[in-house]
Design a protein around this motif. Structure first.
Motif, PDB file in Angstrom:
ATOM      1  N   MET A  64      93.607 -51.594  46.898  1.00  0.00           N
ATOM      2  CA  MET A  64      93.648 -52.101  45.525  1.00  0.00           C
ATOM      3  C   MET A  64      92.855 -51.140  44.659  1.00  0.00           C
ATOM      4  O   MET A  64      91.661 -50.947  44.898  1.00  0.00           O
ATOM      5  N   GLY A  65      93.542 -50.540  43.696  1.00  0.00           N
ATOM      6  CA  GLY A  65      92.901 -49.498  42.894  1.00  0.00           C
ATOM      7  C   GLY A  65      92.642 -48.307  43.798  1.00  0.00           C
ATOM      8  O   GLY A  65      93.557 -47.740  44.369  1.00  0.00           O
ATOM      9  N   GLY A  70      91.789 -53.871  53.361  1.00  0.00           N
ATOM     10  CA  GLY A  70      92.226 -54.388  54.644  1.00  0.00           C
ATOM     11  C   GLY A  70      93.332 -53.534  55.228  1.00  0.00           C
ATOM     12  O   GLY A  70      93.641 -52.459  54.722  1.00  0.00           O
ATOM     13  N   VAL A  71      93.932 -54.045  56.298  1.00  0.00           N
ATOM     14  CA  VAL A  71      94.980 -53.332  57.023  1.00  0.00           C
ATOM     15  C   VAL A  71      96.040 -54.345  57.423  1.00  0.00           C
ATOM     16  O   VAL A  71      95.712 -55.459  57.823  1.00  0.00           O
ATOM     17  N   ASN A 100      99.872 -55.336  45.115  1.00  0.00           N
ATOM     18  CA  ASN A 100     100.302 -55.636  43.745  1.00  0.00           C
ATOM     19  C   ASN A 100     100.316 -57.141  43.516  1.00  0.00           C
ATOM     20  O   ASN A 100      99.878 -57.627  42.471  1.00  0.00           O
ATOM     21  N   ALA A 101     100.819 -57.888  44.482  1.00  0.00           N
ATOM     22  CA  ALA A 101     100.855 -59.343  44.362  1.00  0.00           C
ATOM     23  C   ALA A 101      99.438 -59.911  44.293  1.00  0.00           C
ATOM     24  O   ALA A 101      99.155 -60.803  43.480  1.00  0.00           O
ATOM     25  N   LEU A 104      98.040 -59.258  40.847  1.00  0.00           N
ATOM     26  CA  LEU A 104      98.594 -60.185  39.868  1.00  0.00           C
ATOM     27  C   LEU A 104      97.965 -61.572  40.009  1.00  0.00           C
ATOM     28  O   LEU A 104      97.612 -62.213  39.018  1.00  0.00           O
ATOM     29  N   MET A 105      97.807 -62.030  41.242  1.00  0.00           N
ATOM     30  CA  MET A 105      97.176 -63.339  41.461  1.00  0.00           C
ATOM     31  C   MET A 105      95.737 -63.345  40.955  1.00  0.00           C
ATOM     32  O   MET A 105      95.294 -64.314  40.329  1.00  0.00           O
ATOM     33  N   ASN A 106      95.002 -62.274  41.205  1.00  0.00           N
ATOM     34  CA  ASN A 106      93.618 -62.188  40.724  1.00  0.00           C
ATOM     35  C   ASN A 106      93.569 -62.193  39.202  1.00  0.00           C
ATOM     36  O   ASN A 106      92.722 -62.862  38.603  1.00  0.00           O
TER      37      ASN A 106
END
Length: 142
Positions: A64-65, A70-71, A100-101, A104-106
């Protein structure tokens, strides 16, 4: 988790510095390892503790960014019908879209904490505000 032994993997967390997943997290590189038993990164003791010892592992980083979070792993994937490179491409894209999902949720959660009745349109406007560096925001702004 799905497939044979899936019930043994629910809630299992792999230490960030351990095994192939740890290596993928640290390098942010997707891998397909066909004989994990001979790979020095494979954590056999951890695999034994889960009751699932794969022959093949395919793993991709969740980023993310600029930060790995994670993996995602596929144990014993069947790649013969479409090829190893295609399988790697699909897993890499799945990891990207998953992030990406999450992004968006965050963003939607952040917006809802500011405005309890926020709509999807408001969330998209929030994400696509000028100057946003979020990858999903840049995608939605196209």
């Amino acid at each position: 988790s799905s497939g044979i032994g899936e019930d043994q993997m629910i809630g299992v967390s792999i230490p960030a510095e351990s095994g192939i997943a740890g290596w993928v997290l640290g390098t942010c590189e997707t891998v397909l390892i066909k004989d994990v038993a001979t790979d020095h990164r494979f954590d056999r003791a951890f695999a034994d503790s889960t009751g699932l010892v794969p022959d093949v592992i395919m793993a991709a980083p969740l980023v993310m960014g600029e930060s790995p979070i994670g993996v995602i792993e596929v144990l014993d994937p069947k790649t013969a019908d479409f090829g190893d490179l295609s399988a790697i491409d699909v897993l890499t894209e799945l990891a990207s879209q998953s992030c990406n999902a999450l992004s968006l949720m965050n963003a939607a959660r952040d917006l809802q904490s500011q405005t309890p009745q926020a709509s999807v349109d408001e969330a998209i406007r929030y994400l696509t505000k000028p100057g946003s560096t979020d990858p999903l925001a840049r995608f939605l702004a196209r």
